[in-house]
Structures are given as C-alpha cells and as structure tokens.
Design a protein around this motif. Structure first.
Motif, PDB file in Angstrom:
ATOM      1  N   THR A  30      -3.402   0.911  -9.190  1.00 40.26           N
ATOM      2  CA  THR A  30      -3.796  -0.175  -8.295  1.00 40.26           C
ATOM      3  C   THR A  30      -4.166  -1.415  -9.093  1.00 40.26           C
ATOM      4  OG1 THR A  30      -4.574   1.329  -6.559  1.00 40.26           O
ATOM      5  CG2 THR A  30      -5.500  -0.902  -6.587  1.00 40.26           C
ATOM      6  N   GLN A  70       0.858   5.711  -0.864  1.00 43.44           N
ATOM      7  CA  GLN A  70       0.050   6.903  -1.144  1.00 43.44           C
ATOM      8  C   GLN A  70       0.294   7.397  -2.558  1.00 43.44           C
ATOM      9  OE1 GLN A  70       0.955   9.823   1.893  1.00 43.44           O
ATOM     10  NE2 GLN A  70      -0.465   8.866   3.343  1.00 43.44           N
ATOM     11  N   PRO A  71      -0.675   8.094  -3.130  1.00 44.06           N
ATOM     12  CA  PRO A  71      -0.455   8.694  -4.455  1.00 44.06           C
ATOM     13  C   PRO A  71       0.805   9.544  -4.463  1.00 44.06           C
ATOM     14  CG  PRO A  71      -2.756   8.850  -3.848  1.00 44.06           C
ATOM     15  CD  PRO A  71      -2.041   8.333  -2.630  1.00 44.06           C
ATOM     16  N   SER A  85      -3.420   4.456  -2.600  1.00 40.64           N
ATOM     17  CA  SER A  85      -4.570   5.092  -1.952  1.00 40.64           C
ATOM     18  C   SER A  85      -4.090   5.972  -0.810  1.00 40.64           C
ATOM     19  CB  SER A  85      -5.524   4.013  -1.413  1.00 40.64           C
ATOM     20  OG  SER A  85      -6.582   4.612  -0.693  1.00 40.64           O
ATOM     21  N   SER A  86      -4.833   7.050  -0.585  1.00 39.26           N
ATOM     22  CA  SER A  86      -4.533   7.927   0.548  1.00 39.26           C
ATOM     23  C   SER A  86      -5.367   7.530   1.761  1.00 39.26           C
ATOM     24  CB  SER A  86      -4.797   9.386   0.173  1.00 39.26           C
ATOM     25  OG  SER A  86      -6.101   9.541  -0.316  1.00 39.26           O
ATOM     26  N   PRO A 119      -3.691   6.375  -8.195  1.00 37.85           N
ATOM     27  CA  PRO A 119      -4.702   5.390  -7.796  1.00 37.85           C
ATOM     28  C   PRO A 119      -5.034   4.401  -8.920  1.00 37.85           C
ATOM     29  CG  PRO A 119      -5.304   7.547  -6.975  1.00 37.85           C
ATOM     30  CD  PRO A 119      -4.095   7.740  -7.850  1.00 37.85           C
ATOM     31  N   LEU A 179       0.850  -1.184   0.000  1.00 38.79           N
ATOM     32  CA  LEU A 179       0.000   0.000   0.000  1.00 38.79           C
ATOM     33  C   LEU A 179       0.889   1.239   0.000  1.00 38.79           C
ATOM     34  CD1 LEU A 179      -2.761   1.428   0.376  1.00 38.79           C
ATOM     35  CD2 LEU A 179      -2.445   1.121   2.851  1.00 38.79           C
ATOM     36  N   THR A 189      -1.446  -1.330  -4.203  1.00 36.76           N
ATOM     37  CA  THR A 189      -2.614  -0.492  -3.916  1.00 36.76           C
ATOM     38  C   THR A 189      -2.134   0.924  -3.676  1.00 36.76           C
ATOM     39  OG1 THR A 189      -3.781  -2.369  -2.928  1.00 36.76           O
ATOM     40  CG2 THR A 189      -4.613  -0.160  -2.436  1.00 36.76           C
TER      41      THR A 189
END
Length: 115
Positions: free
Chosen positions: A90, A12-13, A114-115, A87, A10, A112
C-alpha cells in the motif's frame, strides 16, 4: 514534460493491479524509467527500473518475483504489473525519470491492498 500514472485502486491481498504511466514532452525511448512508491510516514522507495530498450530491469528485493516492469516505446508508456499484492505494498506509486538536469515525477496513483 508530463508523466501521467493510472491503474491504481483498492485490491485484496493476493490480488493484482497493472499501473501505466503515459509520458510526453520528451524522447521517451532514450531514457531509463523508474517506478517509485511512498507509504505514509515513510521515505520514497525505488521499486523498479527499466532501461531505454526495455531489455534490462531491476527490482527492489521487496517486490522481486511479484512485480514486473515493462515499456512500450511506440506508445511512450511504462507499466508496472503487480501480482500477489500484500498490505505492505500500500502506497502512492510514481513513475519517474532523470532528465538532462533533474528528476521528473508524475502525480502518482494510489494503491491500497486491504481486505
């Protein structure tokens, strides 16, 4: 033949990840290697390709300028450096090659964004 991906997660953008694919059971240095990805409900997409020597690469338009494919034939490993992640990146990411009679796939590693 075995292809084992790792490095997903995971993020973040705008972040970065480096995927690795460890290959065994075939003469890795003689084959073109690919990275594909598949998002839920979508078809599998070719992301990047590298030739056997590692000096010719191609990318999908959607990742050009952000992703870099490379290989280390001494380590039987292909990499995918992913920067400026979005995003829409992903997906499950797979390394692959076309062998003598068929295409081979790893089990995939999930990315993935995602924020």
């Amino acid at each position: 033949v075995q292809l084992v991906e790792s490095g997903g997660g995971l993020v973040q953008p705008g972040g970065s990840l480096r995927l690795s694919c460890a290959a065994s059971g075939f003469t890795f240095s003689t084959y073109v290697m690919n990275w594909y990805r598949q998002a839920p409900g979508q078809e599998r997409e070719l992301v990047a390709t590298i030739n056997s020597a590692g000096d010719t690469v191609t990318y999908a338009d959607s990742v050009k300028g952000r992703f870099t494919i490379s290989r280390d034939n001494a380590k039987n490993t292909v990499y995918l450096q992913m920067n400026s992640l979005k995003p829409e990146d992903t997906a499950m990411y797979y390394c692959s090659f076309y062998g003598r009679y068929r295409r081979y796939w790893g089990q995939g590693t999930q990315v993935t964004v995602s924020s």
